[in-house]
Design a protein around this motif. Sequence first.
Motif, PDB file in Angstrom:
ATOM      1  N   TRP A 123      -3.880 -12.065   8.212  1.00  0.00           N
ATOM      2  CA  TRP A 123      -2.889 -12.036   6.798  1.00  0.00           C
ATOM      3  C   TRP A 123      -4.039 -11.815   5.665  1.00  0.00           C
ATOM      4  O   TRP A 123      -3.610 -11.085   4.717  1.00  0.00           O
ATOM      5  N   PRO A 124      -5.209 -12.520   5.649  1.00  0.00           N
ATOM      6  CA  PRO A 124      -6.126 -12.298   4.435  1.00  0.00           C
ATOM      7  C   PRO A 124      -6.305 -10.513   4.209  1.00  0.00           C
ATOM      8  O   PRO A 124      -6.342 -10.273   3.308  1.00  0.00           O
ATOM      9  N   VAL A 125      -6.477  -9.945   5.554  1.00  0.00           N
ATOM     10  CA  VAL A 125      -6.709  -8.523   5.190  1.00  0.00           C
ATOM     11  C   VAL A 125      -5.546  -7.879   4.718  1.00  0.00           C
ATOM     12  O   VAL A 125      -5.605  -6.912   3.948  1.00  0.00           O
ATOM     13  N   LEU A 126      -4.440  -8.204   5.357  1.00  0.00           N
ATOM     14  CA  LEU A 126      -3.164  -7.582   4.874  1.00  0.00           C
ATOM     15  C   LEU A 126      -3.026  -7.934   3.408  1.00  0.00           C
ATOM     16  O   LEU A 126      -2.452  -6.883   2.418  1.00  0.00           O
ATOM     17  N   LYS A 127      -3.209  -8.941   3.165  1.00  0.00           N
ATOM     18  CA  LYS A 127      -3.005  -9.339   1.509  1.00  0.00           C
ATOM     19  C   LYS A 127      -4.016  -8.642   0.638  1.00  0.00           C
ATOM     20  O   LYS A 127      -3.585  -8.018  -0.483  1.00  0.00           O
ATOM     21  N   VAL A 128      -5.174  -8.723   1.095  1.00  0.00           N
ATOM     22  CA  VAL A 128      -6.136  -7.929   0.336  1.00  0.00           C
ATOM     23  C   VAL A 128      -5.736  -6.338   0.143  1.00  0.00           C
ATOM     24  O   VAL A 128      -6.051  -5.836  -0.854  1.00  0.00           O
ATOM     25  N   ALA A 129      -5.368  -5.847   1.255  1.00  0.00           N
ATOM     26  CA  ALA A 129      -5.132  -4.419   1.292  1.00  0.00           C
ATOM     27  C   ALA A 129      -3.924  -4.202   0.582  1.00  0.00           C
ATOM     28  O   ALA A 129      -3.913  -3.078  -0.236  1.00  0.00           O
ATOM     29  N   GLY A 130      -2.940  -4.848   0.570  1.00  0.00           N
ATOM     30  CA  GLY A 130      -1.766  -4.785  -0.255  1.00  0.00           C
ATOM     31  C   GLY A 130      -1.904  -4.945  -1.673  1.00  0.00           C
ATOM     32  O   GLY A 130      -1.541  -4.192  -2.599  1.00  0.00           O
ATOM     33  N   MET A 131      -2.456  -5.867  -2.234  1.00  0.00           N
ATOM     34  CA  MET A 131      -3.244  -6.309  -3.537  1.00  0.00           C
ATOM     35  C   MET A 131      -4.026  -5.087  -4.079  1.00  0.00           C
ATOM     36  O   MET A 131      -3.738  -4.549  -5.154  1.00  0.00           O
ATOM     37  N   THR A 132      -4.808  -4.269  -3.389  1.00  0.00           N
ATOM     38  CA  THR A 132      -5.611  -3.283  -3.648  1.00  0.00           C
ATOM     39  C   THR A 132      -5.100  -2.013  -3.734  1.00  0.00           C
ATOM     40  O   THR A 132      -5.125  -1.344  -4.756  1.00  0.00           O
ATOM     41  N   ALA A 133      -3.793  -1.849  -2.832  1.00  0.00           N
ATOM     42  CA  ALA A 133      -2.966  -0.521  -3.096  1.00  0.00           C
ATOM     43  C   ALA A 133      -2.114  -0.876  -4.296  1.00  0.00           C
ATOM     44  O   ALA A 133      -1.913   0.088  -4.978  1.00  0.00           O
ATOM     45  N   TRP A 134      -1.799  -2.168  -4.419  1.00  0.00           N
ATOM     46  CA  TRP A 134      -0.896  -2.247  -5.830  1.00  0.00           C
ATOM     47  C   TRP A 134      -1.762  -2.180  -6.808  1.00  0.00           C
ATOM     48  O   TRP A 134      -1.243  -1.468  -8.092  1.00  0.00           O
ATOM     49  N   LEU A 135      -2.940  -2.683  -7.189  1.00  0.00           N
ATOM     50  CA  LEU A 135      -4.102  -2.455  -8.269  1.00  0.00           C
ATOM     51  C   LEU A 135      -4.299  -0.915  -8.423  1.00  0.00           C
ATOM     52  O   LEU A 135      -4.338  -0.404  -9.585  1.00  0.00           O
ATOM     53  N   ASP A 136      -4.485  -0.127  -7.314  1.00  0.00           N
ATOM     54  CA  ASP A 136      -4.373   1.351  -7.440  1.00  0.00           C
ATOM     55  C   ASP A 136      -3.381   1.707  -8.015  1.00  0.00           C
ATOM     56  O   ASP A 136      -3.590   2.819  -9.002  1.00  0.00           O
ATOM     57  N   ALA A 137      -2.363   1.615  -7.744  1.00  0.00           N
ATOM     58  CA  ALA A 137      -1.051   2.357  -8.465  1.00  0.00           C
ATOM     59  C   ALA A 137      -0.793   1.777  -9.672  1.00  0.00           C
ATOM     60  O   ALA A 137      -0.189   2.450 -10.411  1.00  0.00           O
ATOM     61  N   ALA A 138      -0.859   0.476 -10.107  1.00  0.00           N
ATOM     62  CA  ALA A 138      -0.423  -0.317 -11.290  1.00  0.00           C
ATOM     63  C   ALA A 138      -1.598   0.008 -12.524  1.00  0.00           C
ATOM     64  O   ALA A 138      -1.485   0.103 -13.687  1.00  0.00           O
ATOM     65  N   PHE A 139      -2.851  -0.025 -11.974  1.00  0.00           N
ATOM     66  CA  PHE A 139      -4.167  -0.026 -12.926  1.00  0.00           C
ATOM     67  C   PHE A 139      -4.674   1.389 -12.660  1.00  0.00           C
ATOM     68  O   PHE A 139      -4.461   2.449 -13.309  1.00  0.00           O
ATOM     69  N   ASN A 140      -5.809   1.287 -11.888  1.00  0.00           N
ATOM     70  CA  ASN A 140      -6.754   2.484 -11.652  1.00  0.00           C
ATOM     71  C   ASN A 140      -7.360   2.264 -10.256  1.00  0.00           C
ATOM     72  O   ASN A 140      -7.680   1.185  -9.647  1.00  0.00           O
ATOM     73  N   ARG A 141      -8.060   3.219  -9.912  1.00  0.00           N
ATOM     74  CA  ARG A 141      -8.815   3.195  -8.937  1.00  0.00           C
ATOM     75  C   ARG A 141     -10.003   2.302  -8.776  1.00  0.00           C
ATOM     76  O   ARG A 141     -10.562   1.755  -7.863  1.00  0.00           O
ATOM     77  N   GLU A 142     -10.739   2.439  -9.831  1.00  0.00           N
ATOM     78  CA  GLU A 142     -11.999   1.303  -9.961  1.00  0.00           C
ATOM     79  C   GLU A 142     -11.566  -0.061 -10.069  1.00  0.00           C
ATOM     80  O   GLU A 142     -12.083  -0.687  -9.273  1.00  0.00           O
TER      81      GLU A 142
END
Length: 165
Positions: A90-109
């Motif tokens: 679960w922690p891996v899925l959660k970090v991956a999901g948040m990372t993908a959301w941050l990439d889409a909503a904010f930026n790659r950095e």
Amino acid sequence: MAFVDLSEVLDADLSLPYKGKTYVVPPVDAETGLRFQRLAAVAAQAAKAAEAGISFNPDEVALDDDEEADLFARALGPVYDEMLADRVPWPVLKVAGMTAWLDAAFNRETAEAYWNAAGSPNQTAGNRTTRRAADRSTRRQGSASGTTRTRSTTTKATAARGRKS
């Protein structure tokens, strides 16, 4: 000068390595990206209100379990099902999901910083309050101890030097 095909110059895929496997997350569609932008704006308003000491209803920002799973599924696209099939924790899925959301909503950095900190806010750049606290504790030129003086301390020290004993 002519415009080049954006697909030739924009690498929108997000590569997330975990235990020797790299999950390649495709970019979200335009509608999902706009939804993520709105969610990011609401979250930013809530954070700004919290910093200013203004009360707000966290239920307006917080996602319930189903909404959180939906956010991760939308952000990760087909990688969500792939990660479930691979039985990632679960922690891996959660970090991956948040990372993908941050990439889409904010930026790659921002997404990269979050991923590289394993989702720990203590390891990332932090919010404005955290950055300000870090700035205050950062050693400044002319301060041998690494601390800074407040204006009132500086004024008292200057006044004391000006007095004769």
